[in-house]
Design a protein around this motif. Structure first.
Motif, PDB file in Angstrom:
ATOM      1  N   ASP A 126      15.774   3.187  -5.972  1.00 15.28           N
ATOM      2  CA  ASP A 126      16.529   4.052  -5.051  1.00 15.28           C
ATOM      3  C   ASP A 126      15.624   5.110  -4.418  1.00 15.28           C
ATOM      4  O   ASP A 126      15.738   5.416  -3.225  1.00 15.28           O
ATOM      5  CB  ASP A 126      17.679   4.737  -5.800  1.00 15.28           C
ATOM      6  N   ALA A 127      14.710   5.653  -5.219  1.00 18.79           N
ATOM      7  CA  ALA A 127      13.831   6.717  -4.730  1.00 18.79           C
ATOM      8  C   ALA A 127      12.895   6.230  -3.628  1.00 18.79           C
ATOM      9  O   ALA A 127      12.560   6.980  -2.705  1.00 18.79           O
ATOM     10  CB  ALA A 127      13.032   7.318  -5.880  1.00 18.79           C
ATOM     11  N   VAL A 128      12.456   4.966  -3.736  1.00 17.62           N
ATOM     12  CA  VAL A 128      11.530   4.428  -2.721  1.00 17.62           C
ATOM     13  C   VAL A 128      12.253   3.579  -1.676  1.00 17.62           C
ATOM     14  O   VAL A 128      11.620   2.939  -0.843  1.00 17.62           O
ATOM     15  CB  VAL A 128      10.388   3.620  -3.382  1.00 17.62           C
ATOM     16  N   LYS A 129      13.582   3.566  -1.764  1.00 16.39           N
ATOM     17  CA  LYS A 129      14.437   2.924  -0.747  1.00 16.39           C
ATOM     18  C   LYS A 129      14.177   1.415  -0.616  1.00 16.39           C
ATOM     19  O   LYS A 129      14.019   0.870   0.486  1.00 16.39           O
ATOM     20  CB  LYS A 129      14.276   3.620   0.601  1.00 16.39           C
ATOM     21  N   VAL A 130      14.142   0.740  -1.767  1.00 16.19           N
ATOM     22  CA  VAL A 130      14.032  -0.718  -1.810  1.00 16.19           C
ATOM     23  C   VAL A 130      15.286  -1.257  -2.499  1.00 16.19           C
ATOM     24  O   VAL A 130      15.662  -0.755  -3.566  1.00 16.19           O
ATOM     25  CB  VAL A 130      12.770  -1.162  -2.576  1.00 16.19           C
ATOM     26  N   ILE A 149       0.814  -1.220   0.000  1.00 17.42           N
ATOM     27  CA  ILE A 149       0.000   0.000   0.000  1.00 17.42           C
ATOM     28  C   ILE A 149       0.850   1.274   0.000  1.00 17.42           C
ATOM     29  O   ILE A 149       0.579   2.192  -0.803  1.00 17.42           O
ATOM     30  CB  ILE A 149      -0.998  -0.004   1.180  1.00 17.42           C
ATOM     31  N   PRO A 150       1.869   1.420   0.860  1.00 17.95           N
ATOM     32  CA  PRO A 150       2.634   2.675   0.854  1.00 17.95           C
ATOM     33  C   PRO A 150       3.273   2.984  -0.504  1.00 17.95           C
ATOM     34  O   PRO A 150       3.358   4.151  -0.903  1.00 17.95           O
ATOM     35  CB  PRO A 150       3.712   2.436   1.922  1.00 17.95           C
ATOM     36  N   TYR A 151       3.678   1.955  -1.219  1.00 19.16           N
ATOM     37  CA  TYR A 151       4.314   2.147  -2.519  1.00 19.16           C
ATOM     38  C   TYR A 151       3.269   2.455  -3.590  1.00 19.16           C
ATOM     39  O   TYR A 151       3.515   3.242  -4.509  1.00 19.16           O
ATOM     40  CB  TYR A 151       5.124   0.901  -2.889  1.00 19.16           C
ATOM     41  N   LEU A 152       2.080   1.846  -3.464  1.00 16.22           N
ATOM     42  CA  LEU A 152       0.984   2.169  -4.383  1.00 16.22           C
ATOM     43  C   LEU A 152       0.546   3.621  -4.208  1.00 16.22           C
ATOM     44  O   LEU A 152       0.224   4.305  -5.175  1.00 16.22           O
ATOM     45  CB  LEU A 152      -0.193   1.225  -4.147  1.00 16.22           C
ATOM     46  N   GLU A 153       0.540   4.091  -2.966  1.00 14.27           N
ATOM     47  CA  GLU A 153       0.185   5.493  -2.715  1.00 14.27           C
ATOM     48  C   GLU A 153       1.178   6.433  -3.388  1.00 14.27           C
ATOM     49  O   GLU A 153       0.777   7.426  -4.018  1.00 14.27           O
ATOM     50  CB  GLU A 153       0.140   5.754  -1.210  1.00 14.27           C
ATOM     51  N   GLN A 154       2.453   6.132  -3.266  1.00 13.23           N
ATOM     52  CA  GLN A 154       3.468   6.967  -3.917  1.00 13.23           C
ATOM     53  C   GLN A 154       3.305   6.943  -5.434  1.00 13.23           C
ATOM     54  O   GLN A 154       3.518   7.955  -6.104  1.00 13.23           O
ATOM     55  CB  GLN A 154       4.871   6.476  -3.550  1.00 13.23           C
ATOM     56  N   GLU A 155       2.925   5.782  -5.946  1.00 19.59           N
ATOM     57  CA  GLU A 155       2.784   5.642  -7.394  1.00 19.59           C
ATOM     58  C   GLU A 155       1.547   6.374  -7.910  1.00 19.59           C
ATOM     59  O   GLU A 155       1.609   7.127  -8.877  1.00 19.59           O
ATOM     60  CB  GLU A 155       2.714   4.159  -7.766  1.00 19.59           C
ATOM     61  N   ILE A 156       0.409   6.146  -7.266  1.00 16.54           N
ATOM     62  CA  ILE A 156      -0.845   6.709  -7.771  1.00 16.54           C
ATOM     63  C   ILE A 156      -0.916   8.211  -7.534  1.00 16.54           C
ATOM     64  O   ILE A 156      -1.288   8.975  -8.434  1.00 16.54           O
ATOM     65  CB  ILE A 156      -2.049   5.996  -7.112  1.00 16.54           C
TER      66      ILE A 156
END
Length: 537
Positions: A364-368, A244-251
Motif C-alpha cells: 500500500d505504501a508503494v502503491k502496488v 529501480i524506483p522501488y529499490l531506491e525507496q528500499e535502500i
C-alpha cells in the motif's frame, strides 16, 4: 481414480494462521486484500489493469522471448508469452527454489494449482486471458537447501565445491558434478519404460545444460509445456531496471522495514508468530560470485562479508547503471514480482503465505496492487494396495494423520479383547476425591494439600497401569501394530507429509506420464481441502 478429502484442520499439519485464513477470521482480514474465490477476481483484474502499463508488458515479453529462444517448447507456451503483450492478459504465479530434480513432490502441486486456477479464470472471465507462471528462485543463494532430493528413502546429494556454491545465486551454478548423481539415480530406479523416461529427463536437464537456471527451465518446461506454463527467470537487467524506483525507496528510505515491522508485531500479539523479521534494508548486492546484504552505517553502504562500500551517491549511480547487481530478499521479492508481472494471484505453501501476510501495508505504501493469496493444493497419493491395507486395518483417512503412537494406541484399544480405557475409573476417582475435598474443608483446611497430593498419586497410578496394559497388548498384537506402523511410514516418510519428502520420480516410476494429467484432473485449487488420491495400481 478414487479420491477423498479432509479439511486442513483434520490433518493436524497446518498452523492456526493458515486455518484462520481459510476460515476467513476477522482478525486476519487486515493482512490481505481479497480472499481467493472467483467473484473476487473481477476487482483484482480492474486494479491490476490500471497499474500494469503496456510498456511493462513489452519488456516482459521481450525478456521471455529471449529466455525461450533456445528452448523447444509448445505452441500453447509460445501463445501465452505472446498474449502477455495484450492488456487483457493476466498471470497467476507460483514460485519455487531450483531444487535438484524438482525436490519435494509439492513442486508439482504448486504448478498444478496455478495451471488449474488459470483454467477456472479463463472460463469465468472469457473476455480476458490468464497465464500460469512459474517464478524460478534463481537468485537464492542457499545451496544446501536445493542440492538434493529423496527417493525410496534415500537422499541423492549433489556435492559441489565449485566457487560460489553457498554464496552466489544458485541459478549461476555450473551443473558440473551431477554426472555422479545421475549414475546413482539410474542404478536406483533400474529399468523399464518409466525409469528410462526419468533417466532421459534427468540427463537432458542436468547433463546437457551448463547452469542450474537453464537445467531447471528445461525440466519444468518438459513436465508442463502441454499446459502452457510460462517459466520466468527474473534475474534480468531489463526487468530490474523497472524495479529501480522501488529499490531506491528500499535502500535509501528503508520502506519495507518501516511498514512491515509494526505488522509483524501485531501478528505476534495475535498469537500467530512471525515468519520473517524484516531487516533495515531488504536487498542483496549480487556481483562477482557473491550475494550479500546491503548494510547502512552513518550514510555509508557496506556489502556484508566483503570489503566493498559505497557512499549514497556512489550506490545511487551503481543502482541506475547496474540494476542487475541488486537482488531482492524474501521481503522485497514479492514486490518485485508484482511490479514486473500483470499478476493477480500468488500461490504458495503455508510458510510462504505467512510472510506475504506481513506485506500488505508495504504494498500500500508503494502503491502496488496486493495480489490474491491462495494456499497451494496439498495431497496424499496412495496406491490401491495401500488403500486396501488401510481398510483391512479399519483405519479411517483422518486417523492416518494422527501421530503414530496415538494411532497405534487407538487401534490397539479398539481391537483388544479387554478394555484398556480407564477414563471411567479416572472420572469415578475424581468424583470420590471431590467428596474428600469437601470433608477436609469442613474439618481442617490444611488437609486440602494432602488430599490433592493423594488424588494426583492415584490418578498417576491408574495412568501407569493403563500404559502397562497397553504395552502388553501391543506385544500381544505385535503383527497388527507392525502393519499399522508400516502403512503409515510408507505414506508419511520421516513422519512428515509425503509431499514434503518424496520426489515426483518415485510416483512417476509407478504411474508414468499419467501422473501429471491425473493431478491436473483431481486437484482443484479453490476447493481448499487436503486431497487424498488413490491410484489404481
Amino acid at each position: 481414480m478414487p479420491t477423498d478429502c479432509l479439511s486442513y484442520k483434520q490433518t493436524n499439519y497446518f498452523t492456526n494462521l493458515i486455518l484462520d485464513y481459510l476460515d476467513q477470521k476477522d482478525a486476519l482480514k487486515p493482512f490481505y486484500n481479497r480472499f481467493p474465490n472467483l467473484e473476487n477476481f473481477k476487482a483484482q483484474i480492474d486494479g491490476k489493469q490500471e497499474f500494469f502499463t503496456s510498456e511493462k508488458r513489452k519488456v516482459l515479453v521481450e525478456v521471455l522471448k529471449q529466455q525461450y529462444s533456445k528452448l523447444d517448447t509448445s505452441l500453447s507456451v509460445l501463445n501465452n508469452i505472446e498474449a502477455l503483450s495484450q492488456e487483457n492478459t493476466f498471470t497467476v504465479t507460483t514460485g519455487h527454489q531450483l531444487n535438484l530434480f524438482t525436490g519435494p513432490l509439492y513442486f508439482l502441486y504448486k504448478i498444478v494449482s496455478a495451471i488449474n486456477l488459470t483454467s477456472a479464470l479463463n472460463k469465468e472471465y472469457p473476455q480476458h486471458k490468464f497465464v500460469p507462471v512459474y517464478w524460478m528462485a534463481t537468485e537464492d543463494h542457499d545451496f544446501a537447501e536445493i542440492n538434493y532430493f529423496n527417493l525410496n528413502g534415500k537422499k541423492f546429494l549433489w556435492n559441489s565445491d565449485q566457487p560460489g556454491a553457498g554464496s552466489d545465486a544458485v541459478g549461476n551454478l555450473n551443473t558440473k558434478g551431477l554426472e555422479e548423481v545421475y549414475e546413482l539415480f539410474s542404478a536406483e530406479i533400474g529399468g523399464g519404460k518409466n525409469a528410462e523416461e526419468l533417466k532421459e529427463l534427468f540427463k537432458s536437464a542436468y547433463l546437457e545444460h551448463s547452469n542450474l537456471t537453464n537445467a531447471t527451465r528445461y525440466l519444468a518446461n518438459e513436465l508442463f509445456k502441454d499446459y502452457g506454463l510460462v517459466i520466468l527467470d527474473a534475474d534480468e537487467k531489463l526487468l530490474k531496471t523497472e524495479f529501480i524506483p522501488y529499490l531506491e525507496q528500499e535502500i535509501f528510505g528503508q520502506i519495507s522495514h518501516k511498514t512491515t515491522a509494526p505488522v509483524a508485531k501485531k501478528m505476534h500479539e495475535l498469537g500467530y508468530g512471525v515468519q520473517v523479521n524484516p531487516r533495515e534494508i531488504n536487498v542483496f548486492y549480487l556481483a562477482n560470485g557473491i550475494r550479500e546484504r546491503v548494510i547502512e552505517r552513518d550514510d555509508t553502504y557496506f556489502i556484508n562479508e566483503t570489503d566493498s562500500s559505497f557512499s549514497k551517491e556512489e550506490l545511487s549511480a551503481e543502482l541506475k547503471n547496474n540494476p542487475q547487481h541488486f537482488s531482492p530478499n524474501v521481503m522485497t521479492r514479492p514486490l518485485y514480482q508484482e511490479v514486473i508481472l500483470p499478476n493477480l494471484c500468488y500461490i504458495g505453501g503455508g510458510g510462504e503465505l505467512a510472510y506475504w501476510f506481513e506485506l500488505k501495508d508495504f504494498f500500500d505504501a508503494v502503491k502496488v496492487p496486493f495480489p490474491v493469496l491462495l494456499l497451494r493444493n496439498s495431497a496424499l497419493i496412495a496406491t490401491s494396495k495401500q488403500d486396501q491395507k488401510r481398510k483391512n486395518l479399519d483405519i479411517s483417512q483422518a486417523e492416518l494423520f494422527l501421530k503414530q503412537h496415538e494411532l497405534i494406541n487407538r487401534k490397539v484399544r479398539k481391537i483388544s479383547n479387554i478394555d484398556i480405557d480407564f477414563s471411567p475409573q479416572k472420572e469415578f476417582l475424581v468424583q470420590q476425591f471431590q467428596h474428600l475435598y469437601e470433608l477436609a474443608a469442613q474439618t481442617d483446611i490444611t488437609f486440602l494439600g494432602a488430599v490433592k497430593a493423594q488424588e494426583v498419586k492415584q490418578l498417576k497410578g491408574l495412568e501407569n497401569l493403563e500404559n502397562r496394559l497397553l504395552k502388553a497388548q501391543k506385544r500381544k498384537l505385535k503383527d497388527e501394530v507392525s502393519r499399522i506402523a508400516e502403512l503409515q511410514n510408507d505414506l508419511f516418510p520421516n513422519k512428515s507429509l509425503q509431499e514434503r519428502q518424496t520426489n515426483f520420480s518415485e510416483m512417476y516410476l509407478e504411474y508414468g506420464k499419467g501422473l501429471i494429467p491425473a493431478l491436473i484432473k483431481e486437484l482443484d485449487p479453490l476447493e481448499l481441502n487436503f486431497k487424498i488420491l488413490t491410484f489404481g495400481k
